[in-house]
Design an enzyme around this catalytic site. Sequence first.
Site, PDB file in Angstrom:
ATOM      1  N   CYS A  33       0.851  -1.316   0.063  1.00 28.89           N
ATOM      2  CA  CYS A  33      -0.005  -0.174   0.119  1.00 28.89           C
ATOM      3  C   CYS A  33       0.703   1.231  -0.125  1.00 28.89           C
ATOM      4  O   CYS A  33       1.511   1.375  -0.933  1.00 28.89           O
ATOM      5  CB  CYS A  33      -0.894   0.108   0.953  1.00 28.89           C
ATOM      6  SG  CYS A  33      -2.233   1.090   1.054  1.00 28.89           S
ATOM      7  N   HIS A  66      -3.672  -5.122  -0.716  1.00 28.44           N
ATOM      8  CA  HIS A  66      -3.423  -5.800   0.711  1.00 28.44           C
ATOM      9  C   HIS A  66      -3.582  -7.211   0.507  1.00 28.44           C
ATOM     10  O   HIS A  66      -4.562  -7.713   0.785  1.00 28.44           O
ATOM     11  CB  HIS A  66      -4.412  -5.112   1.630  1.00 28.44           C
ATOM     12  CG  HIS A  66      -4.035  -3.649   2.173  1.00 28.44           C
ATOM     13  ND1 HIS A  66      -3.329  -3.604   3.284  1.00 28.44           N
ATOM     14  CD2 HIS A  66      -4.574  -2.600   1.763  1.00 28.44           C
ATOM     15  CE1 HIS A  66      -3.018  -2.295   3.415  1.00 28.44           C
ATOM     16  NE2 HIS A  66      -4.013  -1.681   2.609  1.00 28.44           N
ATOM     17  N   GLU A  96      -2.598  -9.525   2.661  1.00 27.75           N
ATOM     18  CA  GLU A  96      -3.159 -10.075   3.979  1.00 27.75           C
ATOM     19  C   GLU A  96      -4.656  -9.925   4.293  1.00 27.75           C
ATOM     20  O   GLU A  96      -5.289 -10.490   5.003  1.00 27.75           O
ATOM     21  CB  GLU A  96      -2.337  -9.317   5.078  1.00 27.75           C
ATOM     22  CG  GLU A  96      -2.728  -7.962   5.596  1.00 27.75           C
ATOM     23  CD  GLU A  96      -2.895  -6.810   4.421  1.00 27.75           C
ATOM     24  OE1 GLU A  96      -3.111  -5.816   4.834  1.00 27.75           O
ATOM     25  OE2 GLU A  96      -1.972  -6.955   3.569  1.00 27.75           O
TER      26      GLU A  96
END
Length: 353
Positions: A245, A328, A330
């Site tokens: 990011c 992202h 994750e």
Amino acid sequence: MKAVLGLEDGNFFVGEGFGAEGTSTGELVFTTQMTGYMEALTDPSYAGQLLMFTYPLIGNYGVDFHNFQNPLVHARGCITREVCTSPKHSPSLTSFFEEHGLHGISGIDTRMLTIKTRLHGTLKSALIVGDDDGEQAVQMARGMPDISALDLIETVTCKESYRVPGRGKRIAILDLGVKKNIVVSLRRRDADVYIFPYSATKEEIDACRPQALFISNGPGDPKRATAAIKTVRSYLGEIPIYGICMGNQILALALGGETYKLKFGHRGSNQPVRGPEGPISITTQNHGYVVDGESLPEGCVVTYRNVNDNTLEGFADPYQNIFCVQFHPEAHGGPQDLEKSIFDKIYRSIPDA
């Protein structure tokens, strides 16, 4: 309870307030995710923003503290069509907001506001809970500074360095507002993680003898993170560097590239990206700025692009062992299409000590 949302363009919208009475100002942004409202509200990248959910109902499964991406709610306010006040699991979102002095408004035509934001771009906004004075809300919105003028990273970074121990490779994270699940994904691979404030110097980070440097997500304009850019630049070519990011943007700036602000950003858990081999993956995203791919220096390779608007979603410099993505992997909330492949790639590419 009365509430009103005012915009810098002179429009205001009266709704039903929830949470605590008071006022909040911020940049009005929207997220398209259908679930994961607590993950979004506690994402430090939403600092300085009033967060609007396009899905018409939130709060229907209460507040699950396990899903928090940070101990605090960082969005300055919550805007929704409908909020559930009596979920099966407690506490409710409304009682949580009230207990913690947070501000929310429901009964707003979020579809109309989303279309307005897409057409005109993000707007300065103000939320008043406990009153419905629209003119006051508009004046508050007009009086707030532009988000690019705010030092938001300073409000979300850790105050002191700390360690999340593991038996594997040592990774130093520059915390610009790191989400919990980035650390979880690294620890899942048994990494020995050291987390530093975003302004940490190379000398301070070197004390942990890092085998790699990781730049986290964060709020606001990446060009304001001058200390982080300087530190990252000092590590170029020395150890592997990774970013997610804002970390993607910081790396580009450290290499001499440029970033720019999107009209309304990418926020949600259904953003499609195309990778180097061609398949499309669905990702979670939360950013208002992106890297100008044409500005990257020779040696950098674009690895991912957004399918919707073709903006850059990742790049690498194999000669300097740099790899970063704008989305992202994750997740939390959202799909984990690329969690395993990207974090495995990061960990395996770090040389053994």
